[in-house]
Design a protein around this motif. Structure first.
Motif, PDB file in Angstrom:
ATOM      1  N   ILE A  64       0.845  -1.204   0.000  1.00 34.20           N
ATOM      2  CA  ILE A  64       0.000   0.000   0.000  1.00 34.20           C
ATOM      3  C   ILE A  64       0.874   1.246   0.000  1.00 34.20           C
ATOM      4  CG2 ILE A  64      -1.693   1.316   1.327  1.00 34.20           C
ATOM      5  CD1 ILE A  64      -2.807  -1.378   2.331  1.00 34.20           C
ATOM      6  N   VAL A  65       1.925   1.222   0.827  1.00 32.69           N
ATOM      7  CA  VAL A  65       2.862   2.346   0.859  1.00 32.69           C
ATOM      8  C   VAL A  65       3.516   2.521  -0.513  1.00 32.69           C
ATOM      9  CG1 VAL A  65       5.022   3.208   1.842  1.00 32.69           C
ATOM     10  CG2 VAL A  65       3.316   2.131   3.324  1.00 32.69           C
ATOM     11  N   GLY A  66       3.923   1.407  -1.112  1.00 34.21           N
ATOM     12  CA  GLY A  66       4.545   1.468  -2.433  1.00 34.21           C
ATOM     13  C   GLY A  66       3.610   2.010  -3.486  1.00 34.21           C
ATOM     14  N   ALA A  67       2.345   1.597  -3.424  1.00 35.40           N
ATOM     15  CA  ALA A  67       1.350   2.080  -4.383  1.00 35.40           C
ATOM     16  C   ALA A  67       1.146   3.585  -4.254  1.00 35.40           C
ATOM     17  CB  ALA A  67       0.026   1.347  -4.166  1.00 35.40           C
ATOM     18  N   ARG A  68       1.188   4.069  -3.000  1.00 31.82           N
ATOM     19  CA  ARG A  68       1.007   5.508  -2.768  1.00 31.82           C
ATOM     20  C   ARG A  68       2.226   6.308  -3.216  1.00 31.82           C
ATOM     21  NH1 ARG A  68      -2.725   9.376  -2.813  1.00 31.82           N
ATOM     22  NH2 ARG A  68      -2.218  11.112  -1.413  1.00 31.82           N
TER      23      ARG A  68
END
Length: 270
Positions: A64-68
């Motif tokens: 999720i952090v990477g996607a953001r």
């Protein structure tokens, strides 16, 4: 006309002042279903039942952090003057390629620490990743996002899709390409093929390479239809560039490994 008003509420339910959106419910459901499918194959292939759970504890939040981060960097002109908005994930803005890149990196580090073959694990998991992507696109459907350009209602009717999908594709009086549906169907087809490929004596890693090529090929064309793309420069769409690079690299690796005469482990090897 009544069909113009038949739009689905993006809010699934509310708990006091907190609204739980269908997008989150659908994404969570996709993760659970994907986990159950992958877990069954992991145990069948001799992994400890807790192995995948331990991996996902790290992979899901970091994905999720990477996607953001991927999204924010792609839209940096928007966030540069107000960086606090970059952490306001509840306002939307996640990119699947960012999630995938980070997930594979986490899996690589995790498997190295557990002394397990990285490609053996990814071969088992990639069909489930595509299951999650298949289901997750319906979250976009509920939010009326990730759609293509304008089309006529007659065009959608000619696709022989259900009325409730056609109605949901009506946004402020204009109908749009249901690109979420195109990608969901493409992904689901890939899932079926990969599940069948499990019965074939593929070289270890080829299931992972197939996933990369299959998803990248479909995403390239579907991305070209969307109206919410991230752009690398000018009219060059980021997702299309990433898809082309990923497809070519995966194809070259596939061919190179097949040309080698050395005996490589197979997917079905214990």
């Amino acid at each position: 006309m009544s069909f113009l008003l038949n739009i689905m509420d993006p809010i699934a339910f509310s708990i006091g002042p907190i609204d739980v959106r269908w997008y989150g419910v659908i994404i969570a459901s996709g993760i659970v279903i994907a986990f159950l499918v992958a877990q069954a194959e992991m145990v069948k292939r001799g992994f400890h039942p807790d192995f995948l759970t331990d991996l996902l504890i790290w992979a899901i939040p970091l994905a999720i952090v990477g996607a953001r981060i991927y999204y924010v960097l792609s839209e940096w002109d928007r966030y540069a003057d107000n960086p606090i908005e970059s952490i306001q994930i509840w306002n939307g803005g996640l990119a699947i390629h960012g999630a995938l890149i980070v997930s594979f990196l986490v899996a690589y580090i995790f498997t190295k620490k557990r002394n397990e073959p990285f490609l053996k694990v990814t071969d088992i998991v990639v069909p489930s990743i595509l299951i999650g992507q298949t289901i997750g696109r319906w979250g976009n459907f509920m939010n009326q996002e990730a759609h293509g350009g304008p089309v006529s209602r007659a065009f959608l009717e000619d696709l022989h899709i259900p009325e409730w999908i056609i109605n949901q594709m009506n946004i402020n009086g204009t109908y749009y390409h249901p690109t979420f549906l195109y990608e969901s169907i493409w992904n689901f087809t890939g899932v079926i093929i990969m599940l069948l490929l499990r019965k074939v004596r593929l070289i270890r890693g080829e299931m992972t390479l197939f996933y990369i090529m299959w998803y990248s090929f479909g995403r390239f064309f579907i991305e070209g239809m969307r109206t919410d793309s991230l752009y690398l420069v000018g009219e060059l769409r980021t997702a299309q560039v990433v898809s082309v690079v990923a497809f070519v690299v995966a194809l070259v690796i596939f061919i190179t490994r097949r040309m080698k005469k050395e005996k490589l482990p197979r997917y079905q090897d214990a």
